[in-house]
Design a protein around this motif. Sequence first.
Motif, mmCIF file in Angstrom:
data_model
loop_
_atom_site.group_PDB
_atom_site.id
_atom_site.type_symbol
_atom_site.label_atom_id
_atom_site.label_comp_id
_atom_site.label_asym_id
_atom_site.label_seq_id
_atom_site.Cartn_x
_atom_site.Cartn_y
_atom_site.Cartn_z
ATOM 1 N N UNK A 114 -1.994 10.528 17.138
ATOM 2 C CA UNK A 114 -3.222 11.049 17.741
ATOM 3 C C UNK A 114 -2.987 12.324 18.543
ATOM 4 N N UNK A 115 -1.785 12.510 19.058
ATOM 5 C CA UNK A 115 -1.517 13.700 19.881
ATOM 6 C C UNK A 115 -0.478 14.629 19.256
ATOM 7 N N UNK A 116 -0.275 14.461 17.983
ATOM 8 C CA UNK A 116 0.676 15.302 17.251
ATOM 9 C C UNK A 116 0.186 16.751 17.246
ATOM 10 N N UNK A 117 1.055 17.710 17.550
ATOM 11 C CA UNK A 117 0.643 19.123 17.515
ATOM 12 C C UNK A 117 0.163 19.526 16.115
ATOM 13 N N UNK A 118 -0.834 20.381 16.074
ATOM 14 C CA UNK A 118 -1.444 20.811 14.806
ATOM 15 C C UNK A 118 -0.439 21.323 13.779
ATOM 16 N N UNK A 119 0.582 22.089 14.165
ATOM 17 C CA UNK A 119 1.534 22.571 13.156
ATOM 18 C C UNK A 119 2.297 21.464 12.426
ATOM 19 N N UNK A 120 2.319 20.276 12.986
ATOM 20 C CA UNK A 120 2.994 19.146 12.337
ATOM 21 C C UNK A 120 2.028 18.310 11.498
ATOM 22 N N UNK A 121 0.757 18.619 11.562
ATOM 23 C CA UNK A 121 -0.264 17.804 10.921
ATOM 24 C C UNK A 121 -0.368 18.024 9.429
ATOM 25 N N UNK A 122 -1.390 17.457 8.870
ATOM 26 C CA UNK A 122 -1.657 17.545 7.442
ATOM 27 C C UNK A 122 -2.303 16.259 6.960
ATOM 28 N N UNK A 123 -2.532 16.181 5.662
ATOM 29 C CA UNK A 123 -3.150 14.994 5.074
ATOM 30 C C UNK A 123 -2.352 13.721 5.348
ATOM 31 N N UNK A 124 -1.058 13.862 5.503
ATOM 32 C CA UNK A 124 -0.200 12.704 5.703
ATOM 33 C C UNK A 124 -0.545 11.942 6.979
ATOM 34 N N UNK A 125 -1.070 12.632 7.999
ATOM 35 C CA UNK A 125 -1.348 11.990 9.287
ATOM 36 C C UNK A 125 -2.438 10.932 9.130
ATOM 37 N N UNK A 126 -3.524 11.273 8.482
ATOM 38 C CA UNK A 126 -4.607 10.309 8.276
ATOM 39 C C UNK A 126 -4.132 9.146 7.414
ATOM 40 N N UNK A 127 -3.336 9.438 6.418
ATOM 41 C CA UNK A 127 -2.829 8.371 5.553
ATOM 42 C C UNK A 127 -1.844 7.477 6.306
ATOM 43 N N UNK B 77 0.866 -1.185 0.000
ATOM 44 C CA UNK B 77 0.000 0.000 0.000
ATOM 45 C C UNK B 77 0.898 1.229 0.000
ATOM 46 N N UNK B 78 0.361 2.326 -0.533
ATOM 47 C CA UNK B 78 1.158 3.550 -0.653
ATOM 48 C C UNK B 78 0.282 4.755 -0.324
ATOM 49 N N UNK B 79 0.877 5.761 0.294
ATOM 50 C CA UNK B 79 0.167 7.004 0.590
ATOM 51 C C UNK B 79 0.264 7.947 -0.601
ATOM 52 N N UNK B 80 -0.724 8.807 -0.714
ATOM 53 C CA UNK B 80 -0.695 9.817 -1.768
ATOM 54 C C UNK B 80 0.058 11.054 -1.299
ATOM 55 N N UNK B 81 0.010 11.313 0.002
ATOM 56 C CA UNK B 81 0.676 12.487 0.569
ATOM 57 C C UNK B 81 1.953 12.063 1.278
ATOM 58 N N UNK B 82 2.878 12.980 1.358
ATOM 59 C CA UNK B 82 4.092 12.751 2.136
ATOM 60 C C UNK B 82 4.056 13.621 3.381
ATOM 61 N N UNK B 83 4.992 13.388 4.265
ATOM 62 C CA UNK B 83 5.084 14.197 5.475
ATOM 63 C C UNK B 83 5.385 15.634 5.077
ATOM 64 N N UNK B 84 4.626 16.554 5.623
ATOM 65 C CA UNK B 84 4.835 17.977 5.350
ATOM 66 C C UNK B 84 5.783 18.520 6.409
ATOM 67 N N UNK B 85 7.072 18.608 6.066
ATOM 68 C CA UNK B 85 8.079 19.019 7.037
ATOM 69 C C UNK B 85 7.972 20.496 7.338
ATOM 70 N N UNK C 116 8.507 20.298 13.652
ATOM 71 C CA UNK C 116 9.055 18.973 13.942
ATOM 72 C C UNK C 116 10.288 19.065 14.835
ATOM 73 N N UNK C 117 11.041 20.151 14.701
ATOM 74 C CA UNK C 117 12.235 20.326 15.530
ATOM 75 C C UNK C 117 11.873 20.514 16.998
ATOM 76 N N UNK C 118 10.641 20.921 17.275
ATOM 77 C CA UNK C 118 10.197 21.157 18.650
ATOM 78 C C UNK C 118 9.666 19.901 19.335
ATOM 79 N N UNK C 119 9.516 18.808 18.594
ATOM 80 C CA UNK C 119 9.027 17.576 19.208
ATOM 81 C C UNK C 119 10.083 17.026 20.162
#
Length: 93
Positions: free
Chosen positions: A59-72, A12-20, A24-27
């Motif tokens: 599930x607890x990722x901060x919103x600024x790190x989110x995006x379509x990639x999270x659901x995928x 299986x493959x995702x359509x979106x990639x991680x939006x850097x 992310x540096x603050x995690x």
Amino acid sequence: MAVRGDSGDVVARAKAGVEWTDAFADLESADFPMLWALTPYGDAVFNQRQMPLLLAELDRLPAPCGGDWVAQARELGQVVQRGQHLYLWFLGD
């Protein structure tokens, strides 16, 4: 992102990639040990036993790190959990 089997075949493959983003540096590595392992340039591989930890972090990722990639990533993580000898690959550039 992709789910691969032991032989490297893509299941299986995702359509979106991680939006850097700079967020992310603050995690904190202690709070997000699975996601902290991700880098924009290297590959990271997660197995079936690591999926519960990874999914909980998503599930607890901060919103600024989110995006379509999270659901995928969640969907691909569930594929890994349901199968055998499957791995979730985050592919860097």
